[in-house]
Design a protein around this motif. Sequence first.
Motif, short mmCIF file in Angstrom:
data_model
loop_
_atom_site.label_atom_id
_atom_site.label_comp_id
_atom_site.label_asym_id
_atom_site.label_seq_id
_atom_site.Cartn_x
_atom_site.Cartn_y
_atom_site.Cartn_z
N LEU A 265 -7.65 10.91 38.37
CA LEU A 265 -7.27 10.93 36.96
C LEU A 265 -8.21 11.79 36.13
O LEU A 265 -7.76 12.51 35.22
CB LEU A 265 -7.23 9.50 36.42
N ASP A 270 -9.00 14.11 30.29
CA ASP A 270 -9.38 12.84 29.67
C ASP A 270 -8.18 12.11 29.08
O ASP A 270 -8.08 10.88 29.15
CB ASP A 270 -10.43 13.07 28.59
N GLU A 271 -7.25 12.84 28.47
CA GLU A 271 -6.10 12.18 27.85
C GLU A 271 -5.23 11.50 28.90
O GLU A 271 -4.78 10.36 28.71
CB GLU A 271 -5.29 13.20 27.05
N THR A 272 -5.00 12.19 30.00
CA THR A 272 -4.20 11.59 31.07
C THR A 272 -4.90 10.37 31.65
O THR A 272 -4.27 9.33 31.88
CB THR A 272 -3.95 12.62 32.18
N ALA A 274 -7.10 8.39 30.18
CA ALA A 274 -7.08 7.29 29.22
C ALA A 274 -5.70 6.65 29.15
O ALA A 274 -5.58 5.42 29.03
CB ALA A 274 -7.51 7.79 27.85
N SER A 275 -4.65 7.45 29.23
CA SER A 275 -3.29 6.90 29.15
C SER A 275 -2.95 6.05 30.36
O SER A 275 -2.05 5.21 30.31
CB SER A 275 -2.27 8.03 29.01
N LEU A 276 -3.65 6.25 31.47
CA LEU A 276 -3.40 5.48 32.69
C LEU A 276 -4.44 4.41 32.95
O LEU A 276 -4.56 3.89 34.05
CB LEU A 276 -3.32 6.43 33.88
N GLY A 277 -5.23 4.08 31.92
CA GLY A 277 -6.12 2.93 32.00
C GLY A 277 -7.53 3.20 32.44
O GLY A 277 -8.27 2.25 32.74
N ASP A 279 -11.22 4.68 31.34
CA ASP A 279 -12.05 5.16 30.24
C ASP A 279 -12.85 6.36 30.75
O ASP A 279 -13.80 6.19 31.52
CB ASP A 279 -13.00 4.05 29.78
#
Length: 383
Positions: A265, A270-272, A274-277, A279
């Motif tokens: 991930l 980082d956005e992807t 964060a969207s998948l849980g 940090d």
Amino acid sequence: MSPHPSPPRVPAPEAPAGPPGQADGAAPRAPAGGAPKPPARPGLSLLCTVSAAVLLLSVVVAIGLGPAVITPDATTRYLWAALTGGSVDAAEATAYQIVWEIRTPRVLLAALVGAGLSAVGVAIQALVRNALADPFVLGVSSGASVGAVGVTVTGGLAALGVHAVSAGAFAGALAASVLVYAASATRGALSPLRLVLTGVALSLGFQAVMSVIIYYASDTDATGMVLYWTMGGFGAASWGALPVVTAVVLAGLVLLHRQGRALDLLSLGDETAASLGVDPDRRRKALLVLVSLLTGVMVAVSGAIAFVGLVMPHLVRMLVGATHARVLAVAPLVGAVFMVWADLASRTLVAPRELPLGAITALVGVPVFITLLRRRAYMFGGR
């Protein structure tokens, strides 16, 4: 005539003609062979088994080769006697000492460092999202070199005896990691680009400090020490260094393998993540601590060995794909095999002298990396 005439008939549209050999109106058939299939990859279990077998064979062969050549049969017999408490003939005592006391710890240390550098290279390339990153891009190796040279010149940590230089190198590596984190963190967040740029800048700064230390040194020991720490080698390997390195590297490999999904991930952004849980900042900090600790321990016993952590991850990705759990299962084995043979070349090509190990890895790594760059450009940022 019917009072309700039927509406005019509209002819049904003709079915488009199919390809030659297909009846009109029939459902179109898939082209022969179907859609292009991705190249088949070998099974992970099979690849790991083969790699482990090659590593075991390489270790036995490398232990037996050197200025005094010992056959694989005799090498295996001496190793078995040492492990089981057996005995050997008095006439074979010298060969036994060469195998067990000198070559075995060196070859095992080479395998451990090769495995660790390869795994750390996989993690750092995902951590900073840069295909050109390697375990030393964060300035850890330069910091370790400063610590080692500083201890040699000043005589510090004398209470540690033969381990003083390694302890100084490890302390320098940890100090470099702290400086990189402090300089690159912004409001508690770690940017991949800042990490890379800060690591490169601090590496240059550490090299300048090391040059100043050598310039003002009153003897020539520092010159030899800086060559060792910048080019790497296992000439100082001993059984006393193996337990700590083995424990740290094996634990690090397990922890990195467990972070396989997080690395997948993070490599996507980082956005992807964060969207998948996941940090990204918190995970990046934890991984930075882990890879810095691993790199510091390895550099403390082997010096800075280039190209292993850069090239091995890309070679393994060609075999198993880009999934980090798969790469981290195979890369340590492949890196260990490569390092065992590189160390064998460094101590036998110009025997009784030794070539700097970093020169061997660079001579192999540079053409391999350029070949990969030309053949699989998409792996390095697109065509």
